[in-house]
Design a protein around this motif. Structure first.
Motif, PDB file in Angstrom:
ATOM      1  N   VAL A   1       0.459  -0.972   0.370  1.00  0.00           N
ATOM      2  CA  VAL A   1      -0.098  -0.343   0.163  1.00  0.00           C
ATOM      3  C   VAL A   1       0.998   1.191  -0.373  1.00  0.00           C
ATOM      4  N   ARG A   2       1.899   1.238   1.008  1.00  0.00           N
ATOM      5  CA  ARG A   2       2.269   2.061   1.046  1.00  0.00           C
ATOM      6  C   ARG A   2       3.404   2.880  -0.971  1.00  0.00           C
ATOM      7  N   GLN A   3       3.487   1.178  -1.303  1.00  0.00           N
ATOM      8  CA  GLN A   3       4.782   1.713  -1.788  1.00  0.00           C
ATOM      9  C   GLN A   3       3.724   1.617  -3.414  1.00  0.00           C
ATOM     10  N   THR A   4       2.374   1.341  -3.402  1.00  0.00           N
ATOM     11  CA  THR A   4       1.879   1.773  -4.825  1.00  0.00           C
ATOM     12  C   THR A   4       0.312   2.355  -4.846  1.00  0.00           C
ATOM     13  N   TRP A   5       0.351   3.379  -3.574  1.00  0.00           N
ATOM     14  CA  TRP A   5      -0.561   3.763  -3.321  1.00  0.00           C
ATOM     15  C   TRP A   5      -1.192   4.332  -4.571  1.00  0.00           C
ATOM     16  N   PRO A   6      -0.466   5.708  -5.040  1.00  0.00           N
ATOM     17  CA  PRO A   6      -0.727   5.807  -6.270  1.00  0.00           C
ATOM     18  C   PRO A   6      -1.237   5.990  -7.780  1.00  0.00           C
ATOM     19  N   ALA A   7      -1.278   4.216  -7.988  1.00  0.00           N
ATOM     20  CA  ALA A   7      -1.616   3.644  -8.873  1.00  0.00           C
ATOM     21  C   ALA A   7      -3.329   3.322  -8.097  1.00  0.00           C
ATOM     22  N   ALA A   8      -3.075   1.951  -7.311  1.00  0.00           N
ATOM     23  CA  ALA A   8      -4.952   2.315  -6.440  1.00  0.00           C
ATOM     24  C   ALA A   8      -5.619   3.475  -6.392  1.00  0.00           C
ATOM     25  N   VAL A   9      -4.508   4.323  -5.955  1.00  0.00           N
ATOM     26  CA  VAL A   9      -5.616   5.843  -6.186  1.00  0.00           C
ATOM     27  C   VAL A   9      -6.059   6.092  -7.674  1.00  0.00           C
ATOM     28  N   VAL A  10      -5.400   5.495  -8.118  1.00  0.00           N
ATOM     29  CA  VAL A  10      -5.565   6.905  -9.812  1.00  0.00           C
ATOM     30  C   VAL A  10      -6.817   5.244  -9.835  1.00  0.00           C
ATOM     31  N   GLY A  11      -6.319   3.863  -9.760  1.00  0.00           N
ATOM     32  CA  GLY A  11      -7.419   2.726 -10.630  1.00  0.00           C
ATOM     33  C   GLY A  11      -9.236   3.147 -10.053  1.00  0.00           C
ATOM     34  N   GLY A  12      -8.765   3.549  -8.706  1.00  0.00           N
ATOM     35  CA  GLY A  12      -9.792   2.898  -8.289  1.00  0.00           C
ATOM     36  C   GLY A  12     -10.768   4.765  -7.960  1.00  0.00           C
ATOM     37  N   THR A  13     -10.188   5.623  -8.532  1.00  0.00           N
ATOM     38  CA  THR A  13     -10.964   7.130  -8.740  1.00  0.00           C
ATOM     39  C   THR A  13     -11.365   7.496  -9.672  1.00  0.00           C
ATOM     40  N   VAL A  14     -10.448   6.747 -10.421  1.00  0.00           N
ATOM     41  CA  VAL A  14     -11.110   6.706 -12.212  1.00  0.00           C
ATOM     42  C   VAL A  14     -12.439   5.454 -12.643  1.00  0.00           C
ATOM     43  N   PHE A  15     -12.094   4.824 -12.233  1.00  0.00           N
ATOM     44  CA  PHE A  15     -13.039   3.800 -12.310  1.00  0.00           C
ATOM     45  C   PHE A  15     -14.192   4.486 -11.754  1.00  0.00           C
ATOM     46  N   ALA A  16     -14.645   4.865 -10.564  1.00  0.00           N
ATOM     47  CA  ALA A  16     -16.013   5.098  -9.566  1.00  0.00           C
ATOM     48  C   ALA A  16     -16.138   6.312 -10.087  1.00  0.00           C
ATOM     49  N   ILE A  17     -15.525   7.478 -10.711  1.00  0.00           N
ATOM     50  CA  ILE A  17     -16.157   8.365 -11.554  1.00  0.00           C
ATOM     51  C   ILE A  17     -16.821   8.154 -12.621  1.00  0.00           C
ATOM     52  N   VAL A  18     -16.131   7.447 -13.036  1.00  0.00           N
ATOM     53  CA  VAL A  18     -16.657   6.962 -14.775  1.00  0.00           C
ATOM     54  C   VAL A  18     -17.800   6.010 -14.495  1.00  0.00           C
TER      55      VAL A  18
END
Length: 581
Positions: free
Chosen positions: A220-237
């Motif tokens: 989580v500490r090292q890859t949170w940017p990818a997790a946040v971007v993937g989840g946020t974009v999916f959620a918005i769309v």
């Protein structure tokens, strides 16, 4: 044949009847989670108890109880197992050629980090498969792809099951919310908009949980940017599409845009260290899995998983036992464009076939030419509303069925890979042999579902929960969760409990739209625990018999996410009531 009239309260005590109605489910969970019983044994035992209760307590004629069992078993095979069998056949066509190895190299050439691949494959690409196929196809295919990248079988299955949550309410071209609208009478746009204001919150969380499963807190500490971007974009769309565009394409657009967003992020950002292939799993090899103590103990850290077979050209070296799990791994050279297209061809074929099948003219032709409904023989069940029970009418869409479209995709793959038809048949027969216990498990658990539904056990359980009055907002998500955990399908759970949710909400002074949508949104969190989906995941990665291990690994995540969604629903009943359309 004498009609059987369902009884809501066969004992004169609704509470006692509800406890008895819940016993088959309780037995199922205890056998899986406590005694670690094999899935098929747990399913058969729970089915037997349900039939006994249906006859002895709910007074269902023995003949009709057995007929309901047969109908459920048939539904378990078609359409559910029909999907799984053909999805795994398509996958095994790739493992019998060198293209599976090339697929592993292609995946790892995008990123050598298993945490990133969990987001891209299990969450984003899995959402696209859920939108196009649904049922067990996304879990079967994405878990196999994660294994191609070098992830251990148990972890691949766990990640794929957990990822198959946020997209489910709009899966199979919107089937769950379409069914919910049909049984409740709420306009499709309204119920879809409400679900689209709940499930995106799950999309924000799930990618972070996936990287946690793969690599713990460090992940989580090292890859949170990818997790946040993937989840946020999916959620918005997902929110925008379900509320302002078209329900059917909600997950298609969300999955594609999320994949693009993560890939763009990877052009400008990389995690500090890479989580590479697990101990002794050769990256990208055709998986012929031999389980060591991991399979016996259910502990991913105790023992090892070995893979037989030669490493395909261009694949990175396997990680040596004892090597640090977050050690740097040299990303293999990207295969040639032609090799990449050939490696991903089966999945492109699946997307193309399903997309073509949704063209209105073709969809109408498939329905008219290959679909019909019939009353299941030996059943005459009248519901508590005085109308014939809907589930005794079977719909048989053999041409437009998801499994049939996957079969067509497999035949096209045969031609693309130049595999002889006779060899394709042999691979199909081997696939059936691999799934023999899975077939028994899925047929048994769907038989359990139909017996509980047609006997009135499910109705009794639902009415007891609905009688809670104002606190029904707390119980509504649990009802949806139970429905999907039992049936393995959000569509079935919505058909089962949708109208009950609306009726209970009306009596309790709650929003019918909110409670109906909650049935679907909370139901998706029970899918990872449903026995047929556990069986699909276990079969896909070659760990048949370890469904109970998967169950124990996932039940905490399922209940935790259910608790979070329940808090959201409570807020939407008052503080956030402006979110209800």
């Amino acid at each position: 044949m004498t009609a059987f009239h369902q009884l809501t309260d066969p004992l004169g005590s609704l509470a006692l009847a509800a406890v008895l109605a819940a016993l088959p489910l309780i037995l199922l969970f205890i056998l899986l989670g406590v005694f670690r019983t094999k899935a098929w044994k747990a399913a058969v035992a729970s089915l037997a108890l349900s039939v006994v209760l249906a006859v002895a307590v709910w007074r269902m004629p023995v003949g009709q109880a057995l007929s309901a069992t047969a109908e459920g078993a048939f539904y378990g095979f078609f359409p559910i197992l029909w999907i799984l069998i053909n999805a795994l056949w398509v996958y095994r066509l790739t493992t019998e050629t060198r293209w599976f190895g090339v697929l592993g190299a292609t995946i790892r050439s995008v990123s050598g980090d298993l945490r990133i691949l969990a987001i891209l494959i299990a969450f984003c690409f899995g959402a696209l498969l859920e939108a196009l196929a649904g049922f067990g196809a996304p879990v079967a295919i994405t878990s196999a792809m994660l294994m191609a990248a070098g992830m251990k079988p148990l972890k691949s299955a766990s990640v794929s099951l957990l990822a198959n949550t946020a997209p489910v309410a709009f899966g199979a071209m919107g089937s769950p919310v379409i069914a919910l609208s049909g049984v409740t009478g709420i306009p499709l746009g309204t119920v879809a908009a409400m679900a689209g204001r709940q499930t995106p919150f799950l999309a924000l969380i799930v990618p972070l949980l996936l990287v946690f499963i793969v690599d713990g807190r460090r992940g989580v500490r090292q890859t949170w940017p990818a997790a946040v971007v993937g989840g946020t974009v999916f959620a918005i769309v997902q929110f925008a599409t379900s509320n302002f565009f078209t329900v059917e394409l909600t997950d298609v657009l969300a999955g594609i845009v999320a994949i693009a967003a993560v890939l763009l992020l990877l052009r400008v950002w990389k995690p500090a260290a890479a989580e590479v292939a697990d101990n002794a799993v050769a990256v990208g090899e055709p998986a012929s899995i031999v389980l060591g103590t991991e399979g016996a103990a259910g502990n991913s850290g105790a023992g090892r998983t070995s893979v037989r077979g030669g490493t395909a050209p261009g694949i990175g070296q396997s990680v040596r036992p004892g090597q640090g799990s977050a050690a740097e791994s040299e990303v293999p050279a990207r295969p040639s464009p032609r090799e990449i297209w050939m490696a991903i061809a089966p999945y492109l074929v699946v997307i193309a076939v399903f997309s073509i099948s949704q063209i209105p003219a073709i969809k109408s032709w498939l329905t008219a030419a290959g679909g019909f409904s019939f009353n299941w023989p030996g059943l005459d069940v009248v519901g508590t509303n005085g109308k014939p029970a809907a589930s005794q009418i079977m719909r048989f869409d053999h041409l437009k069925a998801t499994g049939t479209l996957l079969l067509i995709s497999g035949l096209i793959t045969l031609a693309l890979y130049r595999i002889r038809f006779a060899d394709g048949i042999k691979i199909y027969v081997k696939t059936l042999g691999m799934l023999r216990w899975t077939i028994l498990t899925v047929c048994s658990v769907l038989a359990l579902s139909f017996v509980m539904n047609l006997s009135g056990e499910t109705g009794t359980l639902g009415v007891a929960l609905a009688s809670a009055g104002g606190i029904f907002a707390l119980l509504s998500p649990v009802l949806g969760w139970i429905g999907v955990a039992l049936t393995g399908s959000d569509t079935s759970a919505n058909s089962l409990f949708g109208q009950l949710q609306v009726t209970a909400a009306t009596h309790a002074g709650l929003s019918p739209v909110l409670m109906a949508a909650t049935n679907s949104s909370a139901g998706v969190l029970g899918k990872m625990l449903s026995l047929q989906n556990l069986a699909v995941a276990a079969a896909a990665v070659g760990i048949d018999g370890l469904e109970s291990t998967l169950f124990r690994r996932l039940i905490g995540w399922s209940i935790g996410l259910l608790a979070l969604l329940t808090v959201l629903v409570l807020l939407q009943t008052n503080v956030l009531s402006w979110m209800v359309p």
